[in-house]
Write a protein that holds these residues in place. Structure first.
Motif, short mmCIF file in Angstrom:
data_model
loop_
_atom_site.label_atom_id
_atom_site.label_comp_id
_atom_site.label_asym_id
_atom_site.label_seq_id
_atom_site.Cartn_x
_atom_site.Cartn_y
_atom_site.Cartn_z
N CYS A 105 0.87 -1.17 0.00
CA CYS A 105 0.00 0.00 0.00
C CYS A 105 0.91 1.23 0.00
N LYS A 135 -0.07 9.41 0.12
CA LYS A 135 -1.24 8.63 0.52
C LYS A 135 -2.42 9.52 0.88
N HIS A 156 -8.65 -3.04 -2.36
CA HIS A 156 -9.48 -1.96 -1.82
C HIS A 156 -10.97 -2.22 -2.04
N GLU A 196 -2.49 -5.69 -3.04
CA GLU A 196 -1.46 -5.16 -2.15
C GLU A 196 -0.77 -6.29 -1.36
N ASP A 245 -3.37 0.31 5.57
CA ASP A 245 -4.07 -0.91 5.15
C ASP A 245 -3.47 -2.20 5.71
MN MN Z 1 -4.05 0.55 0.30
#
Ligand code: MN
Ligand code: PEP
Length: 359
Positions: free
Chosen positions: A124, A153, A294, A320, A331
Protein backbone atom coordinates in the motif's frame (compact mmCIF):
# COMPACT_ATOMS: atom_id res chain seq x y z
CA UNK A 1 -16.31 13.92 -85.06
CA UNK A 2 -19.23 13.15 -82.75
CA UNK A 3 -16.90 10.74 -80.95
CA UNK A 4 -14.43 13.57 -80.26
CA UNK A 5 -17.22 15.82 -79.04
CA UNK A 6 -18.39 13.15 -76.56
CA UNK A 7 -14.85 12.73 -75.30
CA UNK A 8 -14.47 16.48 -74.80
CA UNK A 9 -17.74 16.78 -72.93
CA UNK A 10 -16.81 13.85 -70.75
CA UNK A 11 -13.49 15.46 -69.92
CA UNK A 12 -15.38 18.62 -69.05
CA UNK A 13 -17.57 16.58 -66.66
CA UNK A 14 -14.50 15.00 -65.06
CA UNK A 15 -13.16 18.45 -64.27
CA UNK A 16 -16.53 19.57 -62.86
CA UNK A 17 -16.67 16.42 -60.70
CA UNK A 18 -13.32 17.29 -59.23
CA UNK A 19 -14.45 20.86 -58.62
CA UNK A 20 -17.59 19.57 -56.89
CA UNK A 21 -15.46 17.27 -54.80
CA UNK A 22 -13.22 20.16 -53.76
CA UNK A 23 -16.29 22.21 -52.86
CA UNK A 24 -17.81 19.34 -50.88
CA UNK A 25 -14.59 18.95 -48.91
CA UNK A 26 -14.42 22.67 -48.30
CA UNK A 27 -18.02 22.57 -47.10
CA UNK A 28 -17.26 19.59 -44.84
CA UNK A 29 -14.42 21.53 -43.26
CA UNK A 30 -16.80 24.37 -42.35
CA UNK A 31 -19.33 21.81 -41.11
CA UNK A 32 -16.72 20.39 -38.73
CA UNK A 33 -15.81 23.83 -37.43
CA UNK A 34 -19.49 24.49 -36.78
CA UNK A 35 -19.69 21.05 -35.13
CA UNK A 36 -16.89 22.01 -32.75
CA UNK A 37 -18.63 25.26 -31.80
CA UNK A 38 -21.93 23.42 -31.29
CA UNK A 39 -20.15 20.92 -29.04
CA UNK A 40 -18.45 23.53 -26.85
CA UNK A 41 -21.73 25.45 -26.52
CA UNK A 42 -23.86 22.38 -25.98
CA UNK A 43 -26.01 23.11 -29.07
CA UNK A 44 -27.97 20.29 -30.78
CA UNK A 45 -26.51 19.00 -34.05
CA UNK A 46 -29.74 18.92 -36.05
CA UNK A 47 -31.56 22.22 -36.49
CA UNK A 48 -34.69 21.67 -38.65
CA UNK A 49 -35.38 25.41 -38.96
CA UNK A 50 -31.91 26.10 -40.32
CA UNK A 51 -32.19 23.16 -42.76
CA UNK A 52 -35.50 24.46 -44.07
CA UNK A 53 -34.03 27.95 -44.60
CA UNK A 54 -31.14 26.53 -46.61
CA UNK A 55 -33.38 24.35 -48.79
CA UNK A 56 -35.84 27.19 -49.46
CA UNK A 57 -33.02 29.49 -50.49
CA UNK A 58 -31.55 26.87 -52.85
CA UNK A 59 -34.90 26.24 -54.50
CA UNK A 60 -35.41 29.98 -54.87
CA UNK A 61 -32.08 30.32 -56.65
CA UNK A 62 -32.47 27.12 -58.68
CA UNK A 63 -31.57 28.01 -62.30
CA UNK A 64 -32.70 24.61 -63.65
CA UNK A 65 -32.75 22.28 -65.46
CA UNK A 66 -33.06 20.14 -62.30
CA UNK A 67 -36.55 20.36 -60.85
CA UNK A 68 -36.85 21.81 -57.32
CA UNK A 69 -37.64 18.38 -55.89
CA UNK A 70 -34.34 17.02 -57.20
CA UNK A 71 -32.42 19.96 -55.76
CA UNK A 72 -34.09 19.37 -52.39
CA UNK A 73 -33.25 15.67 -52.57
CA UNK A 74 -29.60 16.19 -53.53
CA UNK A 75 -28.97 18.81 -50.84
CA UNK A 76 -30.77 16.74 -48.22
CA UNK A 77 -28.18 14.03 -48.88
CA UNK A 78 -25.39 16.53 -48.35
CA UNK A 79 -26.97 17.78 -45.13
CA UNK A 80 -27.35 14.25 -43.81
CA UNK A 81 -23.74 13.41 -44.53
CA UNK A 82 -22.71 16.63 -42.77
CA UNK A 83 -24.79 15.73 -39.75
CA UNK A 84 -22.98 12.39 -39.71
CA UNK A 85 -19.64 14.23 -39.58
CA UNK A 86 -20.76 16.29 -36.60
CA UNK A 87 -22.07 13.20 -34.82
CA UNK A 88 -18.72 11.49 -35.38
CA UNK A 89 -17.04 14.47 -33.70
CA UNK A 90 -19.27 14.06 -30.64
CA UNK A 91 -18.05 10.53 -29.84
CA UNK A 92 -15.72 10.52 -26.89
CA UNK A 93 -12.07 9.84 -27.67
CA UNK A 94 -12.09 6.95 -25.19
CA UNK A 95 -15.29 5.42 -26.59
CA UNK A 96 -15.37 2.10 -28.38
CA UNK A 97 -17.35 3.75 -31.19
CA UNK A 98 -14.45 6.10 -31.80
CA UNK A 99 -11.83 3.36 -31.79
CA UNK A 100 -12.95 -0.21 -32.35
CA UNK A 101 -9.56 -1.70 -31.59
CA UNK A 102 -8.49 -2.40 -28.00
CA UNK A 103 -5.92 0.08 -26.77
CA UNK A 104 -2.81 -1.63 -25.46
CA UNK A 105 -1.06 0.48 -22.82
CA UNK A 106 2.68 -0.13 -22.67
CA UNK A 107 4.48 0.59 -19.41
CA UNK A 108 8.24 0.16 -19.87
CA UNK A 109 7.60 -2.56 -22.42
CA UNK A 110 4.91 -4.30 -20.33
CA UNK A 111 1.66 -4.57 -22.20
CA UNK A 112 -1.66 -4.03 -20.47
CA UNK A 113 -4.70 -4.93 -22.55
CA UNK A 114 -2.97 -7.07 -25.15
CA UNK A 115 -4.87 -10.22 -24.20
CA UNK A 116 -2.46 -11.48 -21.53
CA UNK A 117 -3.71 -10.51 -18.04
CA UNK A 118 -1.19 -9.01 -15.65
CA UNK A 119 -0.94 -8.81 -11.88
CA UNK A 120 0.17 -5.52 -10.37
CA UNK A 121 1.47 -6.10 -6.87
CA UNK A 122 3.24 -4.24 -4.11
CA UNK A 123 2.67 -2.55 -0.79
CA UNK A 124 0.00 0.00 0.00
CA UNK A 125 2.77 2.41 1.07
CA UNK A 126 6.52 2.56 0.54
CA UNK A 127 7.86 2.54 4.11
CA UNK A 128 11.48 1.44 4.53
CA UNK A 129 14.48 0.28 2.48
CA UNK A 130 14.27 -3.09 4.16
CA UNK A 131 10.57 -3.44 3.30
CA UNK A 132 11.23 -2.52 -0.34
CA UNK A 133 14.16 -4.91 -0.62
CA UNK A 134 11.95 -7.76 0.59
CA UNK A 135 9.22 -6.66 -1.82
CA UNK A 136 11.75 -6.64 -4.66
CA UNK A 137 12.76 -10.22 -3.95
CA UNK A 138 9.19 -11.47 -3.58
CA UNK A 139 7.93 -9.74 -6.71
CA UNK A 140 10.82 -11.21 -8.65
CA UNK A 141 10.02 -14.72 -7.37
CA UNK A 142 6.40 -14.27 -8.46
CA UNK A 143 7.29 -12.81 -11.86
CA UNK A 144 5.53 -9.50 -11.16
CA UNK A 145 6.62 -6.94 -13.72
CA UNK A 146 4.67 -3.86 -12.64
CA UNK A 147 5.12 -2.99 -8.98
CA UNK A 148 3.02 -0.54 -7.00
CA UNK A 149 3.85 1.43 -3.87
CA UNK A 150 2.21 4.57 -2.49
CA UNK A 151 4.32 7.61 -1.60
CA UNK A 152 1.54 10.21 -1.50
CA UNK A 153 -1.24 8.63 0.52
CA UNK A 154 -4.73 10.11 0.56
CA UNK A 155 -5.70 9.13 4.12
CA UNK A 156 -9.06 9.63 5.74
CA UNK A 157 -7.48 10.98 8.94
CA UNK A 158 -4.86 13.75 8.78
CA UNK A 159 -3.13 12.04 11.73
CA UNK A 160 -2.49 8.83 9.78
CA UNK A 161 0.73 8.10 7.86
CA UNK A 162 0.69 10.34 4.78
CA UNK A 163 3.47 8.62 2.81
CA UNK A 164 7.14 9.45 2.27
CA UNK A 165 6.54 11.74 -0.71
CA UNK A 166 9.41 12.14 -3.20
CA UNK A 167 11.71 10.05 -1.00
CA UNK A 168 9.22 7.18 -1.29
CA UNK A 169 9.12 7.50 -5.08
CA UNK A 170 12.92 7.33 -5.13
CA UNK A 171 12.92 4.18 -2.97
CA UNK A 172 10.32 2.57 -5.25
CA UNK A 173 12.37 3.46 -8.32
CA UNK A 174 15.62 2.16 -6.82
CA UNK A 175 14.04 -1.20 -5.99
CA UNK A 176 12.43 -1.38 -9.41
CA UNK A 177 15.70 -0.66 -11.24
CA UNK A 178 17.57 -3.23 -9.16
CA UNK A 179 15.05 -5.95 -10.03
CA UNK A 180 13.98 -4.76 -13.48
CA UNK A 181 10.37 -3.84 -12.69
CA UNK A 182 8.21 -1.03 -13.96
CA UNK A 183 6.47 1.10 -11.32
CA UNK A 184 3.13 2.73 -10.63
CA UNK A 185 2.45 5.19 -7.82
CA UNK A 186 -0.31 7.60 -6.92
CA UNK A 187 0.07 11.34 -7.32
CA UNK A 188 -2.45 13.63 -5.66
CA UNK A 189 -1.23 17.11 -6.53
CA UNK A 190 -1.11 18.38 -10.13
CA UNK A 191 2.03 20.34 -9.20
CA UNK A 192 3.86 17.07 -8.41
CA UNK A 193 3.26 15.41 -11.77
CA UNK A 194 6.42 16.71 -13.46
CA UNK A 195 8.55 15.65 -10.50
CA UNK A 196 6.85 12.25 -10.24
CA UNK A 197 7.49 11.24 -13.83
CA UNK A 198 11.22 11.47 -13.16
CA UNK A 199 10.71 8.41 -10.94
CA UNK A 200 7.64 6.39 -11.93
CA UNK A 201 6.68 4.65 -15.17
CA UNK A 202 2.94 4.98 -14.63
CA UNK A 203 0.97 7.53 -12.64
CA UNK A 204 -1.98 6.44 -10.55
CA UNK A 205 -4.93 8.76 -10.08
CA UNK A 206 -6.63 7.43 -6.97
CA UNK A 207 -10.31 6.99 -6.25
CA UNK A 208 -10.48 10.17 -4.17
CA UNK A 209 -9.05 12.18 -7.03
CA UNK A 210 -10.98 10.73 -9.95
CA UNK A 211 -12.71 14.06 -10.41
CA UNK A 212 -9.74 16.25 -9.53
CA UNK A 213 -9.98 17.83 -12.97
CA UNK A 214 -6.74 19.80 -12.65
CA UNK A 215 -4.89 16.58 -11.85
CA UNK A 216 -6.56 14.83 -14.81
CA UNK A 217 -5.47 17.66 -17.11
CA UNK A 218 -1.93 17.59 -15.69
CA UNK A 219 -1.50 13.85 -16.30
CA UNK A 220 -3.20 14.28 -19.68
CA UNK A 221 -0.48 16.74 -20.63
CA UNK A 222 2.21 14.10 -20.07
CA UNK A 223 2.78 11.11 -22.31
CA UNK A 224 3.18 8.80 -19.32
CA UNK A 225 0.66 5.94 -18.87
CA UNK A 226 -2.06 6.62 -16.32
CA UNK A 227 -3.91 4.21 -14.03
CA UNK A 228 -7.25 5.86 -13.35
CA UNK A 229 -9.23 4.43 -10.44
CA UNK A 230 -12.98 4.71 -10.17
CA UNK A 231 -14.15 7.19 -7.55
CA UNK A 232 -15.75 5.92 -4.35
CA UNK A 233 -19.17 7.12 -5.46
CA UNK A 234 -18.59 7.57 -9.16
CA UNK A 235 -20.86 6.18 -11.83
CA UNK A 236 -19.37 4.33 -14.79
CA UNK A 237 -20.24 7.34 -16.94
CA UNK A 238 -18.34 9.67 -14.62
CA UNK A 239 -15.30 7.38 -14.78
CA UNK A 240 -15.46 7.45 -18.58
CA UNK A 241 -15.65 11.26 -18.60
CA UNK A 242 -12.69 11.41 -16.20
CA UNK A 243 -10.71 9.29 -18.68
CA UNK A 244 -11.84 11.62 -21.46
CA UNK A 245 -10.25 14.57 -19.59
CA UNK A 246 -6.91 12.78 -19.85
CA UNK A 247 -7.42 11.71 -23.48
CA UNK A 248 -8.59 15.20 -24.49
CA UNK A 249 -5.10 16.48 -23.56
CA UNK A 250 -3.52 13.99 -25.94
CA UNK A 251 -2.65 11.15 -23.57
CA UNK A 252 -4.56 8.00 -24.51
CA UNK A 253 -2.32 5.67 -22.50
CA UNK A 254 -5.00 5.14 -19.87
CA UNK A 255 -5.86 2.03 -17.88
CA UNK A 256 -9.15 2.07 -15.95
CA UNK A 257 -9.42 0.43 -12.54
CA UNK A 258 -12.57 -0.80 -10.83
CA UNK A 259 -11.86 -0.70 -7.09
CA UNK A 260 -15.29 -0.98 -5.54
CA UNK A 261 -17.86 1.67 -4.75
CA UNK A 262 -19.68 2.82 -1.63
CA UNK A 263 -22.95 1.05 -0.96
CA UNK A 264 -24.94 0.20 2.13
CA UNK A 265 -23.24 -3.23 2.26
CA UNK A 266 -20.88 -3.63 5.21
CA UNK A 267 -19.57 -7.16 4.58
CA UNK A 268 -16.86 -5.79 2.30
CA UNK A 269 -14.86 -2.55 2.49
CA UNK A 270 -16.48 -1.42 -0.77
CA UNK A 271 -18.83 -3.20 -3.16
CA UNK A 272 -16.95 -4.49 -6.19
CA UNK A 273 -19.02 -3.63 -9.24
CA UNK A 274 -18.06 -6.63 -11.33
CA UNK A 275 -20.46 -5.60 -14.10
CA UNK A 276 -18.41 -2.43 -14.57
CA UNK A 277 -15.68 -4.54 -16.18
CA UNK A 278 -17.60 -5.79 -19.24
CA UNK A 279 -19.44 -2.48 -19.48
CA UNK A 280 -16.20 -0.50 -19.55
CA UNK A 281 -14.76 -2.95 -22.08
CA UNK A 282 -17.81 -2.45 -24.28
CA UNK A 283 -18.11 1.30 -23.91
CA UNK A 284 -14.42 2.16 -24.13
CA UNK A 285 -11.35 0.81 -25.89
CA UNK A 286 -9.21 1.08 -22.74
CA UNK A 287 -7.79 -1.78 -20.65
CA UNK A 288 -9.49 -2.45 -17.30
CA UNK A 289 -7.91 -3.68 -14.07
CA UNK A 290 -9.67 -4.81 -10.91
CA UNK A 291 -8.22 -3.89 -7.51
CA UNK A 292 -9.13 -6.82 -5.28
CA UNK A 293 -7.61 -5.23 -2.17
CA UNK A 294 -9.48 -1.96 -1.82
CA UNK A 295 -12.72 -3.36 -3.22
CA UNK A 296 -13.05 -6.28 -0.82
CA UNK A 297 -10.87 -5.29 2.12
CA UNK A 298 -10.94 -9.02 2.91
CA UNK A 299 -8.10 -11.42 2.33
CA UNK A 300 -10.41 -14.44 2.56
CA UNK A 301 -12.27 -13.63 -0.66
CA UNK A 302 -9.55 -11.96 -2.74
CA UNK A 303 -8.75 -15.07 -4.75
CA UNK A 304 -12.31 -15.93 -5.92
CA UNK A 305 -12.91 -12.22 -6.60
CA UNK A 306 -9.74 -12.03 -8.72
CA UNK A 307 -10.89 -15.10 -10.66
CA UNK A 308 -14.30 -13.54 -11.20
CA UNK A 309 -12.68 -10.34 -12.46
CA UNK A 310 -10.51 -12.22 -14.96
CA UNK A 311 -13.48 -14.35 -15.99
CA UNK A 312 -15.51 -11.27 -16.94
CA UNK A 313 -12.66 -9.90 -19.03
CA UNK A 314 -10.44 -7.78 -16.77
CA UNK A 315 -7.00 -7.15 -18.25
CA UNK A 316 -5.38 -7.63 -14.89
CA UNK A 317 -5.55 -7.52 -11.13
CA UNK A 318 -4.12 -5.12 -8.58
CA UNK A 319 -3.31 -6.53 -5.16
CA UNK A 320 -1.46 -5.16 -2.15
CA UNK A 321 1.38 -7.20 -0.67
CA UNK A 322 3.56 -6.45 2.36
CA UNK A 323 6.34 -8.45 4.07
CA UNK A 324 4.69 -7.86 7.47
CA UNK A 325 1.13 -6.66 6.95
CA UNK A 326 0.37 -6.57 10.67
CA UNK A 327 2.84 -3.70 11.15
CA UNK A 328 2.12 -1.90 7.84
CA UNK A 329 1.67 1.86 8.13
CA UNK A 330 -1.50 1.75 5.99
CA UNK A 331 -4.07 -0.91 5.15
CA UNK A 332 -2.55 -3.35 7.66
CA UNK A 333 -5.67 -5.51 7.67
CA UNK A 334 -5.90 -6.28 4.02
CA UNK A 335 -2.40 -6.60 2.56
CA UNK A 336 -1.34 -10.14 1.74
CA UNK A 337 1.83 -11.49 3.34
CA UNK A 338 4.25 -13.35 1.09
CA UNK A 339 2.86 -16.82 1.83
CA UNK A 340 -0.65 -15.59 1.06
CA UNK A 341 0.54 -13.89 -2.09
CA UNK A 342 2.38 -17.04 -3.23
CA UNK A 343 -0.83 -19.01 -2.80
CA UNK A 344 -2.84 -16.31 -4.60
CA UNK A 345 -0.49 -16.30 -7.59
CA UNK A 346 -0.15 -20.08 -7.71
CA UNK A 347 -3.94 -20.51 -7.73
CA UNK A 348 -4.39 -18.01 -10.56
CA UNK A 349 -1.64 -19.68 -12.54
CA UNK A 350 -2.86 -23.23 -11.99
CA UNK A 351 -6.35 -22.25 -13.08
CA UNK A 352 -4.77 -20.95 -16.30
CA UNK A 353 -6.05 -17.42 -15.73
CA UNK A 354 -2.59 -15.86 -15.81
CA UNK A 355 0.49 -17.14 -17.63
CA UNK A 356 2.78 -19.68 -16.04
CA UNK A 357 6.07 -18.50 -14.54
CA UNK A 358 8.98 -18.60 -16.96
CA UNK A 359 11.98 -19.97 -15.13
MN1 MN B 1 -4.05 0.55 0.30
C1 PEP C 1 -4.24 2.78 -3.58
O1 PEP C 1 -4.32 2.04 -4.57
O2 PEP C 1 -3.20 2.97 -2.96
C2 PEP C 1 -5.44 3.48 -3.10
C3 PEP C 1 -5.39 4.42 -2.17
O3 PEP C 1 -6.58 3.06 -3.70
P1 PEP C 1 -7.95 3.86 -3.95
O4 PEP C 1 -7.58 5.19 -4.54
O5 PEP C 1 -8.68 2.97 -4.91
O6 PEP C 1 -8.63 3.97 -2.63
Amino acid sequence: MAEDRLKDLRSELDVINLELLQLLSKRADVVQRIGHLKQTRGVAIFDPEREKQQLDRLVEENPGPFPDSTIRHLFKQIFQASQGLQEEQRKLLVSRQRNHEDTVVTVRGIKIGGGVPIVVGGPCSVETDDQMEKIGQEMQVQGIQLVRGGAFKPRTSPYDFQGLGEKGLRMLRDTARKYGFATVSEIVNPADVEMAIQYVDMIQVGARNMQNFELLKAVGNTRVPVLLKRGLSATIEELIYAAEYIAARGNEQIVLCERGIRTYEKATRNTLDISAVPILKQETHLPVLVDVTHSTGRKDIMLPVAKAALAVGADGIMVEVHPEPQVALSDAKQQLNFAEFDHFMESLRSSGMIPALVT
